[in-house]
Design a protein around this motif. Structure first.
Motif, PDB file in Angstrom:
ATOM      1  N   PRO A   1      -5.491   1.564  -5.224  1.00 22.72           N
ATOM      2  CA  PRO A   1      -4.305   0.711  -5.054  1.00 22.72           C
ATOM      3  C   PRO A   1      -4.613  -0.741  -5.363  1.00 22.72           C
ATOM      4  O   PRO A   1      -5.774  -1.166  -5.433  1.00 22.72           O
ATOM      5  CB  PRO A   1      -3.952   0.905  -3.575  1.00 22.72           C
ATOM      6  CG  PRO A   1      -5.254   1.259  -2.924  1.00 22.72           C
ATOM      7  CD  PRO A   1      -6.011   2.064  -3.945  1.00 22.72           C
TER       8      PRO A   1
ATOM      9  N   HIS B   1      -7.495   1.126   3.025  1.00 21.38           N
ATOM     10  CA  HIS B   1      -7.051   1.510   1.688  1.00 21.38           C
ATOM     11  C   HIS B   1      -7.842   2.719   1.201  1.00 21.38           C
ATOM     12  O   HIS B   1      -9.080   2.734   1.304  1.00 21.38           O
ATOM     13  CB  HIS B   1      -7.265   0.351   0.702  1.00 21.38           C
ATOM     14  CG  HIS B   1      -6.236  -0.729   0.797  1.00 21.38           C
ATOM     15  ND1 HIS B   1      -5.980  -1.434   1.945  1.00 21.38           N
ATOM     16  CD2 HIS B   1      -5.389  -1.235  -0.144  1.00 21.38           C
ATOM     17  CE1 HIS B   1      -5.024  -2.322   1.721  1.00 21.38           C
ATOM     18  NE2 HIS B   1      -4.649  -2.216   0.464  1.00 21.38           N
ATOM     19  N   THR B   2      -7.148   3.696   0.672  1.00 18.82           N
ATOM     20  CA  THR B   2      -7.794   4.897   0.140  1.00 18.82           C
ATOM     21  C   THR B   2      -7.876   4.823  -1.376  1.00 18.82           C
ATOM     22  O   THR B   2      -6.898   4.470  -2.035  1.00 18.82           O
ATOM     23  CB  THR B   2      -7.007   6.165   0.536  1.00 18.82           C
ATOM     24  OG1 THR B   2      -6.993   6.272   1.967  1.00 18.82           O
ATOM     25  CG2 THR B   2      -7.646   7.415  -0.047  1.00 18.82           C
ATOM     26  N   TYR B   3      -9.058   5.130  -1.899  1.00 20.22           N
ATOM     27  CA  TYR B   3      -9.207   5.269  -3.347  1.00 20.22           C
ATOM     28  C   TYR B   3      -9.641   6.686  -3.663  1.00 20.22           C
ATOM     29  O   TYR B   3     -10.120   7.422  -2.785  1.00 20.22           O
ATOM     30  CB  TYR B   3     -10.194   4.240  -3.906  1.00 20.22           C
ATOM     31  CG  TYR B   3     -11.634   4.384  -3.468  1.00 20.22           C
ATOM     32  CD1 TYR B   3     -12.532   5.193  -4.170  1.00 20.22           C
ATOM     33  CD2 TYR B   3     -12.110   3.688  -2.360  1.00 20.22           C
ATOM     34  CE1 TYR B   3     -13.853   5.310  -3.765  1.00 20.22           C
ATOM     35  CE2 TYR B   3     -13.424   3.800  -1.962  1.00 20.22           C
ATOM     36  CZ  TYR B   3     -14.302   4.609  -2.667  1.00 20.22           C
ATOM     37  OH  TYR B   3     -15.606   4.737  -2.268  1.00 20.22           O
ATOM     38  N   TYR B   4      -9.461   7.082  -4.910  1.00 18.98           N
ATOM     39  CA  TYR B   4      -9.732   8.447  -5.339  1.00 18.98           C
ATOM     40  C   TYR B   4     -10.742   8.421  -6.481  1.00 18.98           C
ATOM     41  O   TYR B   4     -10.642   7.592  -7.387  1.00 18.98           O
ATOM     42  CB  TYR B   4      -8.429   9.124  -5.783  1.00 18.98           C
ATOM     43  CG  TYR B   4      -7.400   9.148  -4.668  1.00 18.98           C
ATOM     44  CD1 TYR B   4      -7.320  10.216  -3.791  1.00 18.98           C
ATOM     45  CD2 TYR B   4      -6.535   8.066  -4.480  1.00 18.98           C
ATOM     46  CE1 TYR B   4      -6.403  10.223  -2.749  1.00 18.98           C
ATOM     47  CE2 TYR B   4      -5.615   8.064  -3.436  1.00 18.98           C
ATOM     48  CZ  TYR B   4      -5.556   9.140  -2.577  1.00 18.98           C
ATOM     49  OH  TYR B   4      -4.651   9.138  -1.536  1.00 18.98           O
TER      50      TYR B   4
ATOM     51  N   LEU C   1       0.822  -1.215   0.000  1.00 18.27           N
ATOM     52  CA  LEU C   1       0.000   0.000   0.000  1.00 18.27           C
ATOM     53  C   LEU C   1       0.853   1.262   0.000  1.00 18.27           C
ATOM     54  O   LEU C   1       0.538   2.238  -0.692  1.00 18.27           O
ATOM     55  CB  LEU C   1      -0.928  -0.007   1.208  1.00 18.27           C
ATOM     56  CG  LEU C   1      -1.858   1.195   1.348  1.00 18.27           C
ATOM     57  CD1 LEU C   1      -2.770   1.327   0.134  1.00 18.27           C
ATOM     58  CD2 LEU C   1      -2.677   1.094   2.622  1.00 18.27           C
TER      59      LEU C   1
ATOM     60  N   GLN D   1      -0.079   9.131  -5.883  1.00 19.91           N
ATOM     61  CA  GLN D   1       0.064  10.563  -5.625  1.00 19.91           C
ATOM     62  C   GLN D   1       0.861  11.251  -6.736  1.00 19.91           C
ATOM     63  O   GLN D   1       0.538  12.368  -7.155  1.00 19.91           O
ATOM     64  CB  GLN D   1       0.739  10.799  -4.271  1.00 19.91           C
ATOM     65  CG  GLN D   1      -0.152  10.496  -3.073  1.00 19.91           C
ATOM     66  CD  GLN D   1      -1.420  11.331  -3.069  1.00 19.91           C
ATOM     67  OE1 GLN D   1      -1.413  12.519  -3.400  1.00 19.91           O
ATOM     68  NE2 GLN D   1      -2.534  10.700  -2.720  1.00 19.91           N
TER      69      GLN D   1
ATOM     70  N   ASP E   1       2.087   1.726  -3.507  1.00 23.28           N
ATOM     71  CA  ASP E   1       0.985   2.106  -4.391  1.00 23.28           C
ATOM     72  C   ASP E   1       0.587   3.560  -4.171  1.00 23.28           C
ATOM     73  O   ASP E   1       0.346   4.306  -5.132  1.00 23.28           O
ATOM     74  CB  ASP E   1      -0.228   1.212  -4.148  1.00 23.28           C
ATOM     75  CG  ASP E   1      -0.049  -0.199  -4.700  1.00 23.28           C
ATOM     76  OD1 ASP E   1       0.967  -0.452  -5.361  1.00 23.28           O
ATOM     77  OD2 ASP E   1      -0.944  -1.033  -4.457  1.00 23.28           O
ATOM     78  N   GLU E   2       0.499   3.971  -2.905  1.00 21.97           N
ATOM     79  CA  GLU E   2       0.066   5.334  -2.607  1.00 21.97           C
ATOM     80  C   GLU E   2       1.069   6.350  -3.153  1.00 21.97           C
ATOM     81  O   GLU E   2       0.680   7.412  -3.675  1.00 21.97           O
ATOM     82  CB  GLU E   2      -0.107   5.507  -1.096  1.00 21.97           C
ATOM     83  CG  GLU E   2      -0.564   6.886  -0.658  1.00 21.97           C
ATOM     84  CD  GLU E   2      -1.957   7.248  -1.133  1.00 21.97           C
ATOM     85  OE1 GLU E   2      -2.303   8.445  -1.070  1.00 21.97           O
ATOM     86  OE2 GLU E   2      -2.715   6.352  -1.577  1.00 21.97           O
TER      87      GLU E   2
ATOM     88  N   SER F   1     -11.605  11.551  -2.030  1.00 18.26           N
ATOM     89  CA  SER F   1     -11.081  10.264  -1.585  1.00 18.26           C
ATOM     90  C   SER F   1     -11.999   9.623  -0.552  1.00 18.26           C
ATOM     91  O   SER F   1     -12.783  10.302   0.123  1.00 18.26           O
ATOM     92  CB  SER F   1      -9.673  10.418  -0.998  1.00 18.26           C
ATOM     93  OG  SER F   1      -9.702  11.229   0.167  1.00 18.26           O
TER      94      SER F   1
ATOM     95  N   SER G   1     -11.884   5.882   2.139  1.00 23.35           N
ATOM     96  CA  SER G   1     -11.107   4.729   2.583  1.00 23.35           C
ATOM     97  C   SER G   1     -12.025   3.565   2.939  1.00 23.35           C
ATOM     98  O   SER G   1     -13.115   3.761   3.480  1.00 23.35           O
ATOM     99  CB  SER G   1     -10.244   5.088   3.793  1.00 23.35           C
ATOM    100  OG  SER G   1      -9.261   6.050   3.445  1.00 23.35           O
TER     101      SER G   1
END
Length: 304
Positions: free
Chosen positions: A196, A109-112, A38, A46, A41-42, A91, A93
């Motif tokens: 991610p 996990h954060t998605y956008y 993660l 970014q 991936d982050e 975003s 999570s």
């Protein structure tokens, strides 16, 4: 009625593409720790958000022949006028259960997501069947899958980040059927989701997708079936998320290997779930508990 139109459109179902969550692939074993991947991936996401933009100007002032398709491009070096994705996305999570043996439990996990065109209708849940167009891409811009025609997708059968992304869009308005049998959906929801690998295929590689790859999807939502009951057991799929973690694929009341939202006999007692619940004239579902043990009949093999 729109529902009748949705039923008619269901005849146009095509096979789900790469966003299916169980369509094979080559799995890397043992998987790396979720939290370790993660972080990587982050960092990549970014950088992507800072260096890329979408054709927002065309959405703001659409030409008469504009097709309302999202196109993502890299910002040229030195250009300070274009608005990067990082200034336009929102975003959210979600927790992902670990699939490693390193002591991790749940990893957030954060998605956008980005809404380019809101849509005229309502938003689905991640438990609904949706009628969509999509394009799947890697962060380097390479495309691995797409559908330029609407297809039906039951979101619990897709990868997690994809399904979550669609919940932020609204469906379209009127379905216009032409004399030649073709149709259009007015004012569909159009957007973008970036997530991610833990919300995608993680340690499984597929055609055009390496293991541990963050993914990008451009999405268009035409219509959806509200309160989808995929296994026709009388219980909307959203109510079969018994542990309320947003993931329907880890709820298996009877432990038979068939998760509840795909199982029409949830307690494996030989009596169909639909015959162990009560549905009133307005479609409201209640769950009898005949023996008073605080386990509803449809989950209790001791009652039938």
């Amino acid at each position: 009625m729109k529902l009748n139109r949705i039923v008619a459109l269901s005849a146009l179902v095509v096979v789900l593409g790469s966003c299916n969550n169980d369509d094979g692939g080559v799995t890397v074993e043992p998987p790396r720790p979720l939290s370790e991947v993660l972080v990587e991936d982050e960092t990549e996401i970014q950088e992507y958000l800072k260096t890329h933009y979408y054709n927002y100007a065309e959405f703001e002032n659409p030409a008469e022949d504009f097709d309302f398709k999202i196109e993502i491009k890299e910002i040229p070096d030195g250009n300070t006028e274009l608005v990067p994705l990082k200034d336009q996305v929102e975003s959210k999570s979600v927790k992902v259960s670990t699939n490693t043996d390193d002591g991790e439990k749940d990893v957030s996990h954060t998605y956008y997501y980005l809404i380019a065109s809101e849509g005229a209708g309502e938003s689905p849940t991640a438990s609904d069947s949706t009628f969509v167009k999509y394009k799947g891409m890697l962060l380097d811009g390479s495309e691995f899958d797409r559908s330029d025609s609407y297809i039906w997708q039951y979101l619990p059968n897709t990868i997690r980040g994809y399904g979550e992304g669609l919940t932020h869009l609204k469906s379209g308005g009127d379905i216009v059927v032409e004399e030649n049998g073709t149709y259009t959906i007015n004012d569909p929801g159009v957007g973008l989701v970036i997530f991610p690998s833990g919300l995608g295929y993680f340690n499984t590689a597929r055609t055009g997708i390496s293991a541990y790859s963050p993914l990008v999807f451009a999405l268009e939502l035409g219509v959806f079936v509200k309160n989808t009951d995929y296994d026709n057991d009388g219980i909307p799929s959203i109510l079969e998320d018994l542990n309320n973690d947003g993931n329907l694929n880890n709820d298996d009341t009877d432990g038979d290997g068939l998760v509840d939202h795909l199982d029409n006999d949830d307690d494996n007692d030989g009596v169909l779930t639909i015959d162990e619940i009560e549905i009133d004239g307005e479609g409201n579902v209640t769950f009898p508990d005949s023996d008073g043990d605080n386990i509803p009949d449809y989950q209790d093999p001791d009652t039938n």
